[in-house]
Design an enzyme around this catalytic site. Sequence first.
Site, PDB file in Angstrom:
ATOM      1  N   ASP A 154       7.180 -19.661   5.850  1.00 23.00           N
ATOM      2  CA  ASP A 154       7.502 -18.777   4.716  1.00 23.00           C
ATOM      3  C   ASP A 154       6.713 -17.475   4.816  1.00 23.00           C
ATOM      4  O   ASP A 154       5.645 -17.358   4.243  1.00 23.00           O
ATOM      5  CB  ASP A 154       7.172 -19.503   3.424  1.00 23.00           C
ATOM      6  CG  ASP A 154       7.618 -18.768   2.184  1.00 23.00           C
ATOM      7  OD1 ASP A 154       8.440 -17.850   2.300  1.00 23.00           O
ATOM      8  OD2 ASP A 154       7.125 -19.104   1.095  1.00 23.00           O
ATOM      9  N   GLU A 209       6.412 -10.315  -2.552  1.00 22.26           N
ATOM     10  CA  GLU A 209       7.518 -11.200  -2.942  1.00 22.26           C
ATOM     11  C   GLU A 209       6.990 -12.443  -3.634  1.00 22.26           C
ATOM     12  O   GLU A 209       7.566 -12.905  -4.622  1.00 22.26           O
ATOM     13  CB  GLU A 209       8.336 -11.578  -1.701  1.00 22.26           C
ATOM     14  CG  GLU A 209       9.612 -12.366  -2.006  1.00 22.26           C
ATOM     15  CD  GLU A 209       9.445 -13.877  -2.052  1.00 22.26           C
ATOM     16  OE1 GLU A 209      10.397 -14.571  -2.442  1.00 22.26           O
ATOM     17  OE2 GLU A 209       8.334 -14.380  -1.715  1.00 22.26           O
ATOM     18  N   GLU A 210       5.882 -12.975  -3.119  1.00 19.20           N
ATOM     19  CA  GLU A 210       5.378 -14.257  -3.610  1.00 19.20           C
ATOM     20  C   GLU A 210       4.900 -14.193  -5.060  1.00 19.20           C
ATOM     21  O   GLU A 210       4.829 -15.217  -5.735  1.00 19.20           O
ATOM     22  CB  GLU A 210       4.231 -14.752  -2.719  1.00 19.20           C
ATOM     23  CG  GLU A 210       4.646 -15.126  -1.295  1.00 19.20           C
ATOM     24  CD  GLU A 210       5.447 -16.412  -1.228  1.00 19.20           C
ATOM     25  OE1 GLU A 210       5.761 -16.982  -2.296  1.00 19.20           O
ATOM     26  OE2 GLU A 210       5.775 -16.839  -0.113  1.00 19.20           O
ATOM     27  N   HIS A 265       9.764 -10.904   3.701  1.00 24.96           N
ATOM     28  CA  HIS A 265       8.564 -10.427   3.005  1.00 24.96           C
ATOM     29  C   HIS A 265       7.330 -10.660   3.865  1.00 24.96           C
ATOM     30  O   HIS A 265       7.264 -11.607   4.638  1.00 24.96           O
ATOM     31  CB  HIS A 265       8.416 -11.077   1.625  1.00 24.96           C
ATOM     32  CG  HIS A 265       8.288 -12.573   1.613  1.00 24.96           C
ATOM     33  ND1 HIS A 265       7.092 -13.218   1.847  1.00 24.96           N
ATOM     34  CD2 HIS A 265       9.199 -13.553   1.371  1.00 24.96           C
ATOM     35  CE1 HIS A 265       7.271 -14.523   1.741  1.00 24.96           C
ATOM     36  NE2 HIS A 265       8.541 -14.756   1.467  1.00 24.96           N
ATOM     37  N   ASP A 305       4.067 -10.835   2.613  1.00 28.05           N
ATOM     38  CA  ASP A 305       2.950 -11.516   1.964  1.00 28.05           C
ATOM     39  C   ASP A 305       3.104 -13.028   2.062  1.00 28.05           C
ATOM     40  O   ASP A 305       4.205 -13.558   2.255  1.00 28.05           O
ATOM     41  CB  ASP A 305       2.803 -11.078   0.502  1.00 28.05           C
ATOM     42  CG  ASP A 305       4.034 -11.367  -0.343  1.00 28.05           C
ATOM     43  OD1 ASP A 305       5.162 -11.184   0.159  1.00 28.05           O
ATOM     44  OD2 ASP A 305       3.875 -11.773  -1.512  1.00 28.05           O
ATOM     45  N   HIS A 334       3.989 -23.071   1.593  1.00 31.03           N
ATOM     46  CA  HIS A 334       2.896 -23.139   0.615  1.00 31.03           C
ATOM     47  C   HIS A 334       1.999 -24.358   0.821  1.00 31.03           C
ATOM     48  O   HIS A 334       1.117 -24.617  -0.006  1.00 31.03           O
ATOM     49  CB  HIS A 334       3.426 -23.133  -0.819  1.00 31.03           C
ATOM     50  CG  HIS A 334       4.244 -21.924  -1.159  1.00 31.03           C
ATOM     51  ND1 HIS A 334       4.625 -21.622  -2.457  1.00 31.03           N
ATOM     52  CD2 HIS A 334       4.759 -20.924  -0.407  1.00 31.03           C
ATOM     53  CE1 HIS A 334       5.328 -20.507  -2.465  1.00 31.03           C
ATOM     54  NE2 HIS A 334       5.421 -20.061  -1.222  1.00 31.03           N
ATOM     55  N   GLU A 381      14.641 -16.314   4.469  1.00 25.16           N
ATOM     56  CA  GLU A 381      13.831 -17.392   3.896  1.00 25.16           C
ATOM     57  C   GLU A 381      14.079 -18.687   4.670  1.00 25.16           C
ATOM     58  O   GLU A 381      15.130 -18.859   5.292  1.00 25.16           O
ATOM     59  CB  GLU A 381      14.195 -17.593   2.419  1.00 25.16           C
ATOM     60  CG  GLU A 381      13.703 -16.504   1.485  1.00 25.16           C
ATOM     61  CD  GLU A 381      12.233 -16.632   1.129  1.00 25.16           C
ATOM     62  OE1 GLU A 381      11.621 -17.667   1.451  1.00 25.16           O
ATOM     63  OE2 GLU A 381      11.694 -15.681   0.531  1.00 25.16           O
TER      64      GLU A 381
END
Length: 383
Positions: A103, A135-136, A71, A73, A356, A163
Site C-alpha cells: 500500500d 492519501e492515508e 499515493h 505516503d 497497514h 491500490e
Amino acid sequence: MDKTSRDVIARLVGFDTVSRHSNMALIDWVRNYLAGLGVESRLVPNEDGSKANLYATIGPMAEGGVVLSGHTDVVPVDGQAWDTDPFTLVERDGKLYGRGTADMKSFSAIALALVPEMLAANLKRPIHLALSYDEEIGCFGAPFMIQRMVQELPPVGAVIVGEPTSMGVVLAHKGCYALRTTVTGHEVHSSQVNRGVSAVMVAARLATFVADMMAENKAAADPASPFDPPYTTLHVGTINGGTALNIMAKRCDFLWDIRTVTGDDWRTYLNRFQAFCDTLLPEMSAISPDCGIVTEVLAGAPGLAPDPQGRAAQLVHALTGRNDTTVVAYGAEAGQFQEAGYSTVMCGPGSIDQAHQANEFIEIDQVTACERFLRGLITRLSA
C-alpha cells in the site's frame, strides 16, 4: 542504466514517507529520475512546500491517454513488531517486505521502472503518472493535482488507481468522511451534579447516537449490496476528556467517521447528528451559557461509483483478461478523479490484507503480474 521494478520499489520504500513527515525526498528522487530519462514533471506543492504532488506525461500531449495514480505516503510503523527495518526492502520466500510494498509504492515503482519501455514504444496516446501526498490521512493532496491536470492535460481516456487489489478490477469504493466533535461542559464538584454539565457524559450520549445510526443501517442493509459490510458505517475511534474522577468534565472531544455506500449521502448522517445535538443543548445552556457542542469536518473523500461500461473498466478488463469485478470498503483518491469527470477504476498489485500491517509485503508474482499489465497498456497505447 535501466532500473528493475525491484530496484525502484526498494528506492521508494527507503523513503520514510509516513504522513506526518515530508514526502519531498521521494518526490525529488522521482523528479530527478524522470529528468534523467528526458521526461519533464510538474509539482503541485502544499501551502508550506513541505509536501508535493507530482505528475508527468510520457508520450504525446494527445487525447485518450491513461493516468496511473498512486499515493506516496504510508501509515506509521509505531508500536508494530517488525522483524526487519520497515524502510529497507527485504526479499524472502518470494515476497518483498517493507512499509508501502502493498500500500502502495510498488504500483508507482513498477510504472516508473517501465518508463524507458514507454519512451521506446512510440506511444500514440500518452501515459500520465500521478503521485499524490496525504492519501492515508484524508486524500488531501490529490484534489489539487487533479484540478491542475484537468486544466493542463488533454482529455484523458481513463484513470487507473493502483491500490492493492491483487490485480483485480475494483469498480467502487466507499466514501470516507472524518469528523471531530467537541463538547464544552461546566465544571463543578461531582457531588453537585445538578450545578454542572459533564462533557464526558454528553459525549458518551453522542457516541451512542452514532452507533444507533449505524445499527439502523445494518438492520436495513440491502443483502444484494456488494460492499462488506453492505451498509454505511459510522464509527467513533477516539474519545478524550475529563480532569479527575470527582470533577464534572469541562471538555471532551471524539473523532468519528462515516463510510458511505454508493448512493448514500454522508450529510444525511451529519444533519441527524446535529439535530440530536440541538435536543441536548437547551438543558446544557440552562446550567451555563458557555456550554456547547461543535462538530468539524476534518477530511472527506467521495466514493467511487461503479461504471461497468466506462472506458476505464473496459480497458482494465481487456488488460487483465478478467471479467469479474469487486468493490472495496476502504477509501481512495479514485472517487476524486471520478468526481472531476474522469472514467476511473482501481487495479493494482498486492493485497489489502497486508496493508497497514507489521511485516507488510507484496508477493513477487504480483509484481510480475503488474509488469505484464502495464506492458499490455504500453502496447495498446502504441497502436
